[in-house]
Design an enzyme around this catalytic site. Structure first.
Site, PDB file in Angstrom:
ATOM      1  N   SER A 149       0.865  -1.176   0.000  1.00 44.53           N
ATOM      2  CA  SER A 149       0.000   0.000   0.000  1.00 44.53           C
ATOM      3  C   SER A 149       0.899   1.221   0.000  1.00 44.53           C
ATOM      4  CB  SER A 149      -0.900   0.019   1.237  1.00 44.53           C
ATOM      5  OG  SER A 149      -1.535   1.282   1.336  1.00 44.53           O
ATOM      6  N   ARG A 150       0.738   2.076  -1.014  1.00 46.29           N
ATOM      7  CA  ARG A 150       1.631   3.237  -1.120  1.00 46.29           C
ATOM      8  C   ARG A 150       1.168   4.396  -0.240  1.00 46.29           C
ATOM      9  NH1 ARG A 150       1.281   1.409  -6.610  1.00 46.29           N
ATOM     10  NH2 ARG A 150       3.064   0.056  -6.984  1.00 46.29           N
ATOM     11  N   VAL A 151       0.079   4.182   0.504  1.00 42.24           N
ATOM     12  CA  VAL A 151      -0.337   5.176   1.508  1.00 42.24           C
ATOM     13  C   VAL A 151       0.194   4.752   2.868  1.00 42.24           C
ATOM     14  CG1 VAL A 151      -2.334   6.207   2.668  1.00 42.24           C
ATOM     15  CG2 VAL A 151      -2.346   5.901   0.191  1.00 42.24           C
TER      16      VAL A 151
END
Length: 522
Positions: free
Chosen positions: A382-384
């Site tokens: 997850s790039r968040v």
């Protein structure tokens, strides 16, 4: 002397124009070719790309949309019964873009991609309509993703967190539990319904069997989740144009709720968050390829047209967390992509991976080994990240991904039959216990505080002396304990959403008290 059709048409147009305002002039044409959901039309000289068309058939009006603008003809897709459209039928341009009904009237309903009911609950009394294909909000209208969207799935909320306004891809081979992850996420939103954190869910089924979609709707009804859900269905038996437009319809319905924050949520219970699930976009890409090839657009890699990337990017870029000035609403997108033999480097998977903010990869080997959800923690990301987690989860789940990845490597090494030292054996045992702990039954989402307690117990070694077969029973007994004797600790964690030193001491004390009195059932 040759008679030229375009010269005659020009003379007639000039003659009509000379009457001025006495006549109402509409742009009309004739169908010269029709089949497989597309039509070629001669005579619509003023038609614009994306404009809505009306086919005058013997069975009544059928809607279509301009797709190709060519030298003499217009290529159009037909929405609805394309079999009733015949060569020579008259076509009228409307000057409008495609619109679908939006708003609270659609909640709990199953509709087709044009917003028409497919269930037996009668007509939809919608009063609001929105354009289907719009430009996504710009950078200035957005803000960073910070609020978590809880899926209720321990492995995802701990290691691959999803935030409100994020685009997280669910990818894997067929029959690996992709739809189950999406449906679990919808069911988990029930706890927020009626609160300021409420999320309206839109499930878009593209190219699926009617029986599969019926089963999903039935599951949502049993869980009481249809109250806040809209199902958009373009089945496998529906023509390609309907499968092509379905995701945009679902997105439009979600966007209506996203913008509710701007007017204080006055329109519908203050709800300003939406979740869109597109199941699945690989079938939409195939439908789009079919339309494009029929309309003679040049094929590229794997026979897809050159703009197939734009097909998905203009859909997924509409998912966003709006800025405070725009009300702070959000539209979260969970697109699903089906891979062939785990090939994530194929054309459509790589396209969608590059558009989204991370992916949840479901692996067949893990699925068949009984690890469900079958999430591969190595490829999934997850790039968040921690921005989309509550503080308590962020604190305890930090090392979980690395521990599981190390366990997978050690497990492969241990299969060689090598003598292992005590520290390595201990790491292997804890890793196996954590894998067992992260297993979860289908359609049973966990509250985020229950997840924190479970994972904390596992990472702190409370499962080290528990047999693998007893891990699930241990976890259930532990969570039951926190519903009874340990309820004050649970309530404090739920209120704080953080694990400070005081809360951690109370949690440790409660865990020790539970462990001392727990005995496995024989």
């Amino acid at each position: 002397m040759k008679i030229r059709a375009d010269e005659i048409a020009t003379v007639i147009k000039n003659e009509i124009a000379s009457f001025g305002a006495e006549l109402e002039v509409s742009d009309v044409g004739r169908v010269v070719e029709v089949g497989d959901g597309i039509a070629r039309i001669y005579g619509l000289s003023k038609a614009m790309a994306g404009e809505l068309l009306e086919f005058q058939t013997s069975d009544g009006a059928v809607m279509g949309q301009v797709f190709n603008l060519e030298l003499d003809t217009v290529g159009a897709v037909i929405y609805g019964d394309y079999l009733s459209v015949k060569e020579g039928d008259m076509v009228k341009s409307t000057g409008r873009l495609l619109e679908v009904p939006v708003g609270e009237a659609l909640l709990g309903r199953v509709v087709d991609p044009l917003g028409r009911p497919l269930d037996d609950a009668g007509p939809i009394a919608a009063t609001k309509f929105s354009k289907v294909d719009i430009i996504a909000p710009g950078i200035a209208e957005r803000q960073p993703v910070t609020e978590p969207l809880q899926t209720g799935i321990k492995a995802i909320d701990a290691m691959i967190p999803i935030g409100r306004g994020q685009r997280e891809l669910i990818i894997g081979d067929r029959k690996t539990g992709k739809t189950a992850v999406a449906v679990d996420t919808i069911i988990n939103q029930k706890q927020y319904w009626g609160t300021p954190d409420a999320v309206v869910c839109i499930y878009v089924a593209i190219g699926q069997k009617e029986s599969t979609v019926a089963a999903v709707v039935e599951t949502l009804k049993k869980a009481g989740a249809m109250d806040y859900t809209i199902v958009v269905n373009a089945g496998s038996s529906d023509p390609a144009p309907m499968q092509y437009i379905a995701p945009y319809t679902g997105c439009t319905m979600g966007e209506y709720f996203m913008w509710q924050g701007k007017n204080g949520g006055a329109d519908y219970k203050g709800c300003k968050h939406a979740l869109c699930i597109y199941d699945d976009l690989s079938k939409q890409a195939v439908a789009y390829r079919q339309l494009s090839l029929l309309l003679r657009r040049p094929p590229g890699r794997e026979a897809y047209p050159g703009d197939v990337f734009y097909l998905h990017s203009r859909l997924l870029e509409r998912a966003t967390k709006l800025s405070a000035e725009n009300g702070g609403g959000s539209l979260t997108a969970l697109p699903v992509i089906e891979t062939q033999e785990g090939d994530v480097s194929a054309y459509i998977p790589t396209n969608v991976i590059s558009i989204t903010d991370g992916q949840i990869y479901l692996e067949p080997e893990l699925f068949f080994a009984g690890v469900r959800p079958a999430i591969n923690v190595g490829i999934s990301v997850s790039r968040v990240g921690g921005n989309a987690q509550i503080k308590a989860m962020k604190k305890i789940a930090g090392s979980l991904r690395l521990d599981l990845a190390a366990f997978r490597e050690l497990e492969a090494f241990a299969q060689l039959g090598t003598e292992l030292d005590k520290a390595t054996q201990r790491q292997l045992d804890r890793g196996a216990a954590m894998v067992e702990l992260l297993k979860q039954p289908q359609y049973v989402p966990f509250h985020v505080v229950d997840q924190v307690i479970s994972i904390y117990a596992g990472t702190k070694g409370y499962l080290d002396d528990v047999d693998l077969g007893d891990v699930r029973a241990f976890e259930q007994a532990l969570l039951d304990y926190f519903k009874g004797v340990g309820k004050p600790v649970w309530d404090e964690l739920n209120a704080k959403r953080a694990l400070d030193s005081d809360a951690e001491k109370k949690l440790e004390a409660a865990l020790k008290a539970f462990k001392s009195g727990w005995t496995p059932k024989k």
